[in-house]
Motif scaffolding. Structure first.
Motif, short mmCIF file in Angstrom:
data_model
loop_
_atom_site.label_atom_id
_atom_site.label_comp_id
_atom_site.label_asym_id
_atom_site.label_seq_id
_atom_site.Cartn_x
_atom_site.Cartn_y
_atom_site.Cartn_z
N GLY A 90 16.87 -94.97 -25.68
CA GLY A 90 16.33 -94.67 -26.99
C GLY A 90 17.22 -95.20 -28.09
O GLY A 90 18.09 -96.04 -27.87
N ARG A 126 8.50 -86.09 -31.67
CA ARG A 126 7.96 -87.35 -31.14
C ARG A 126 9.06 -88.32 -30.71
O ARG A 126 8.77 -89.49 -30.42
CB ARG A 126 7.09 -88.01 -32.22
CG ARG A 126 5.89 -87.19 -32.65
CD ARG A 126 4.79 -87.17 -31.61
NE ARG A 126 4.27 -88.49 -31.34
CZ ARG A 126 3.34 -89.10 -32.08
NH1 ARG A 126 2.83 -88.49 -33.15
NH2 ARG A 126 2.90 -90.31 -31.77
N LEU A 127 10.29 -87.85 -30.69
CA LEU A 127 11.41 -88.71 -30.29
C LEU A 127 12.14 -88.11 -29.08
O LEU A 127 13.33 -87.83 -29.13
CB LEU A 127 12.40 -88.88 -31.46
CG LEU A 127 11.86 -89.51 -32.73
CD1 LEU A 127 12.89 -89.42 -33.85
CD2 LEU A 127 11.46 -90.97 -32.49
N ASP A 130 15.36 -90.05 -27.81
CA ASP A 130 16.28 -90.53 -28.84
C ASP A 130 17.23 -89.42 -29.27
O ASP A 130 16.88 -88.24 -29.27
CB ASP A 130 15.51 -91.02 -30.06
CG ASP A 130 14.50 -92.10 -29.71
OD1 ASP A 130 14.89 -93.04 -29.00
OD2 ASP A 130 13.33 -91.99 -30.13
N GLU A 281 3.61 -91.48 -37.93
CA GLU A 281 3.10 -92.63 -37.17
C GLU A 281 3.68 -93.94 -37.68
O GLU A 281 3.98 -94.84 -36.89
CB GLU A 281 1.57 -92.67 -37.23
CG GLU A 281 0.87 -91.55 -36.48
CD GLU A 281 1.21 -91.55 -35.00
OE1 GLU A 281 1.44 -92.63 -34.43
OE2 GLU A 281 1.25 -90.45 -34.41
N LEU A 284 7.23 -94.15 -36.31
CA LEU A 284 7.23 -94.40 -34.86
C LEU A 284 6.81 -95.83 -34.55
O LEU A 284 7.32 -96.44 -33.61
CB LEU A 284 6.30 -93.41 -34.16
CG LEU A 284 6.74 -91.94 -34.20
CD1 LEU A 284 5.70 -91.06 -33.52
CD2 LEU A 284 8.09 -91.76 -33.52
N GLU A 285 5.87 -96.35 -35.32
CA GLU A 285 5.43 -97.73 -35.11
C GLU A 285 6.58 -98.69 -35.35
O GLU A 285 6.75 -99.68 -34.63
CB GLU A 285 4.26 -98.04 -36.04
CG GLU A 285 3.69 -99.45 -35.86
CD GLU A 285 2.54 -99.73 -36.80
OE1 GLU A 285 2.05 -100.88 -36.81
OE2 GLU A 285 2.12 -98.81 -37.55
N SER A 288 9.11 -98.32 -32.43
CA SER A 288 8.63 -98.74 -31.10
C SER A 288 8.96 -100.19 -30.78
O SER A 288 9.06 -100.56 -29.61
CB SER A 288 7.12 -98.53 -31.01
OG SER A 288 6.44 -99.38 -31.93
N LYS A 292 15.62 -100.73 -26.97
CA LYS A 292 16.20 -99.42 -26.67
C LYS A 292 17.16 -99.56 -25.50
O LYS A 292 16.80 -100.05 -24.44
CB LYS A 292 15.10 -98.41 -26.36
CG LYS A 292 14.15 -98.23 -27.54
CD LYS A 292 13.12 -97.17 -27.30
CE LYS A 292 12.25 -96.98 -28.53
NZ LYS A 292 11.27 -95.89 -28.36
#
Length: 333
Positions: A90, A126-127, A130, A281, A284-285, A288, A292
């Motif tokens: 992450g 949502r991580l 990480d 979002e 996160l986009e 992504s 990582k």
């Protein structure tokens, strides 16, 4: 995972080996000179009749070897249990959350700070792979939660964040970025800052600090909280709008210009918070597409230690040194 030592600083004790060798060599030199000062060869031979330089050297070597093994045992060699080897891939994300009084403005219901807390909680959720850290700031800044995989600790700290935690009011963006930068230690992992604020600041160093932060490989994303029209700031104690020294109602407006400039300087993006889910979002986009890299979460590892493998032979060597005779056997008449 490879072998590691819990206390590697113990290796400095191995420098004592060189000191012991020097002392032993000095003792041998002193002994030789003392023998020469006696002068009488027959007398010297009779005095040293049972002395064995070989046995003395072996005993000294055993002591050196035992000392070295003791140093290694003190460093505590260990290896994680295979079941504990949870390697996560992450990035490192530090959230800088503005908790100044202006974040109590009500242009985002129920107020800016509550919406900011909701944003951070959803983002952290949502991580999962990480590391996340938390910096709180107003007129100054401090690290509330260092980078960690314990997202529950971050969520708890966010839920308790409010202006009372920092007495000095203001919006010190540069101080917040500096504190965020201090939390990053792994040079191999991608690093990102999510700066959440209304931008109501007179911080002249914000852009310069953002450029310096970006030059060290840290991306800065800014989240704007508030509206251009502005809103009143509700005092939690009186439940009434705050007023300035002249008795006028204080109106707080978002400063989108500074937040956009910081995002550009930090090679990130600026997002005006309207929908919490949409903002998450977008972040996160962006994350992504980032490479990582693996980082082991060692906080809950179970280790197998192997210091006894060194202590037992060390004790055996010391016992052998004690049992080894000082003098060689003399032939029977």
């Amino acid at each position: 995972m490879n072998w590691q030592y819990q206390y590697p600083q113990a290796f400095w004790l191995l420098c004592g080996l060189g000191l012991f060798v020097l002392l032993y060599a000095g003792w041998l030199l002193w002994r030789r000179r003392s023998v020469k000062r006696i002068g009488d060869a027959k007398l010297v031979k009779s005095l040293l009749k049972g002395h064995s330089p070989l046995l003395a050297g072996i005993r000294f070597f055993l002591l050196l070897l035992a000392f070295a093994l003791g140093c290694l045992a003190l460093a505590n060699p260990r290896r994680p249990d295979a079941a504990s080897n949870d390697v996560r891939k992450g990035i490192d994300v530090v959230v800088a959350l503005d908790i100044s009084n202006s974040m109590l403005a009500t242009d985002l219901a129920p107020n800016r700070l509550t919406r900011a807390r909701q944003l951070v909680s959803r983002l952290v959720g949502r991580l999962p792979n990480d590391r996340v850290g938390l910096v709180l700031f107003a007129g100054n800044a401090y690290v509330q939660v260092p980078l960690t995989f314990d997202h529950g600790a971050v969520s708890m700290a966010v839920s308790n964040a409010d202006p009372s935690l920092i007495s000095e009011q203001g919006t010190a963006i540069s101080a917040a970025l500096d504190k965020c930068l201090l939390t990053f230690e792994d040079k191999e992992r991608f690093k990102a800052i999510v700066l959440i604020t209304d931008g109501e600041t007179h911080d002249d160093n914000a852009l310069e600090t953002a450029e310096e932060t970006a030059s060290r490989g840290v991306m800065i994303n800014t989240i704007g909280i508030g509206s251009p029209e502005g809103a009143t700031i509700i005092d939690p104690a009186t439940r009434a709008p705050r007023r300035d020294a002249g008795g006028n109602v204080v109106l707080s407006r978002i400063n989108q210009q500074i937040l956009q400039q910081v995002a550009v300087a930090g090679k990130g993006q600026y997002i005006l918070l309207e929908s919490t889910d949409a903002a998450v979002e977008k972040l996160l986009e962006q994350f992504s597409g980032i490479e990582k890299k693996a980082l082991a979460d060692t906080s809950l590892f179970t280790y197998h230690t192997y210091y006894l493998w060194l202590v037992i032979p060390m004790a055996f060597l010391l016992l052998l040194e004690i049992l080894l005779p000082n003098r060689k056997k003399e032939p029977r008449p």
